[in-house]
Scaffold this active site. Sequence first.
Site, PDB file in Angstrom:
ATOM      1  CE1 TYR A  14      -3.695  -2.212   0.854  1.00 46.75           C
ATOM      2  CE2 TYR A  14      -2.274  -3.222   2.295  1.00 46.75           C
ATOM      3  CZ  TYR A  14      -3.445  -3.458   1.523  1.00 46.75           C
ATOM      4  OH  TYR A  14      -4.435  -4.584   1.920  1.00 46.75           O
ATOM      5  CG  HIS A  19      -6.831   5.180   1.472  1.00 42.73           C
ATOM      6  ND1 HIS A  19      -7.688   6.420   1.741  1.00 42.73           N
ATOM      7  CD2 HIS A  19      -7.671   4.291   2.090  1.00 42.73           C
ATOM      8  CE1 HIS A  19      -8.615   6.005   2.442  1.00 42.73           C
ATOM      9  NE2 HIS A  19      -8.688   4.613   2.859  1.00 42.73           N
ATOM     10  CG  PHE A  64      -4.863  -2.716   7.925  1.00 39.58           C
ATOM     11  CD1 PHE A  64      -4.436  -2.550   6.574  1.00 39.58           C
ATOM     12  CD2 PHE A  64      -4.147  -3.713   8.651  1.00 39.58           C
ATOM     13  CE1 PHE A  64      -3.591  -3.469   5.905  1.00 39.58           C
ATOM     14  CE2 PHE A  64      -3.315  -4.666   8.137  1.00 39.58           C
ATOM     15  CZ  PHE A  64      -3.040  -4.540   6.689  1.00 39.58           C
ATOM     16  CG  ASN A  66     -10.998  -0.818   8.961  1.00 39.15           C
ATOM     17  OD1 ASN A  66     -10.073  -1.154   9.260  1.00 39.15           O
ATOM     18  ND2 ASN A  66     -12.049  -1.759   8.398  1.00 39.15           N
ATOM     19  CG  ASP A  91      -7.108   9.598   1.535  1.00 35.10           C
ATOM     20  OD1 ASP A  91      -6.936   9.216   2.674  1.00 35.10           O
ATOM     21  OD2 ASP A  91      -7.968   9.164   0.989  1.00 35.10           O
ATOM     22  CG  ASN A 112     -13.614   3.446   5.982  1.00 32.08           C
ATOM     23  OD1 ASN A 112     -14.830   3.617   5.986  1.00 32.08           O
ATOM     24  ND2 ASN A 112     -13.622   2.741   4.775  1.00 32.08           N
TER      25      ASN A 112
END
Length: 227
Positions: A14, A19, A64, A66, A91, A112
């Site tokens: 990622y 994000h 992560f 969320n 973001d 999130n």
Amino acid sequence: MKLFVGLGNPGQKYARNRHNIGFMALDQIAEDHGFGPWKSKFQGDIAEGRLGTEKVLLLKPQTFMNRSGQSVGEAMRFYKLDSTDVTVFHDELDLIPGKVRVKAGGGHAGHNGLRSIHEHIGAAYDRVRLGIGHPGRKEMVSPYVLSDFAKSEGDWLSAVLRGVSDGANHLAQDEGGKFMNAVALRTAPARSSKTPSPAKTDPKPEAKPEPLSDDRSTMQKLLDKFK
């Protein structure tokens, strides 16, 4: 003490995602301002340093996106901070790529990471909204934010990250206006004062009307003179 939080997802998979621009912003600040090495703590990666006269903790939650609030809440409780001491870099779909805005409090707008932080510390924290643009349709949002920045976006992305780092001292001092000025100098640099201005030309002088011709005879001129 200030807590700067960058949002993103952990792991190389990622690392270059849209994000993860919050992680990227903190990495730039840490590098440019000589922060200490990254360490694992509070369910995240942390780095300590100073911005101006203010001690600052950089935090990249590794839970992560969320579940970002778990990490933020743990760090806040350990240092006995208030939510107003927290600034979150994230973001922002509702800003075009390259735009940056500072916001105090407010809703999470479906993000999130922000939603999770709301659940753990409330809404009274500051945000640095880093524009990435919107893909156009709601169903495209998830694959869009979880895709890497394109090579063609490298210039504006670098300018944003460097601008955020340039203004980090002001942000730590709660000087949002000066922070935005620093960002603008990178993302929308002023035109050089050496740029020649268009040459000025003097207006043309008005043409004098030509005298009317006089067709009167000499005798008529004398008669008219003594009327």
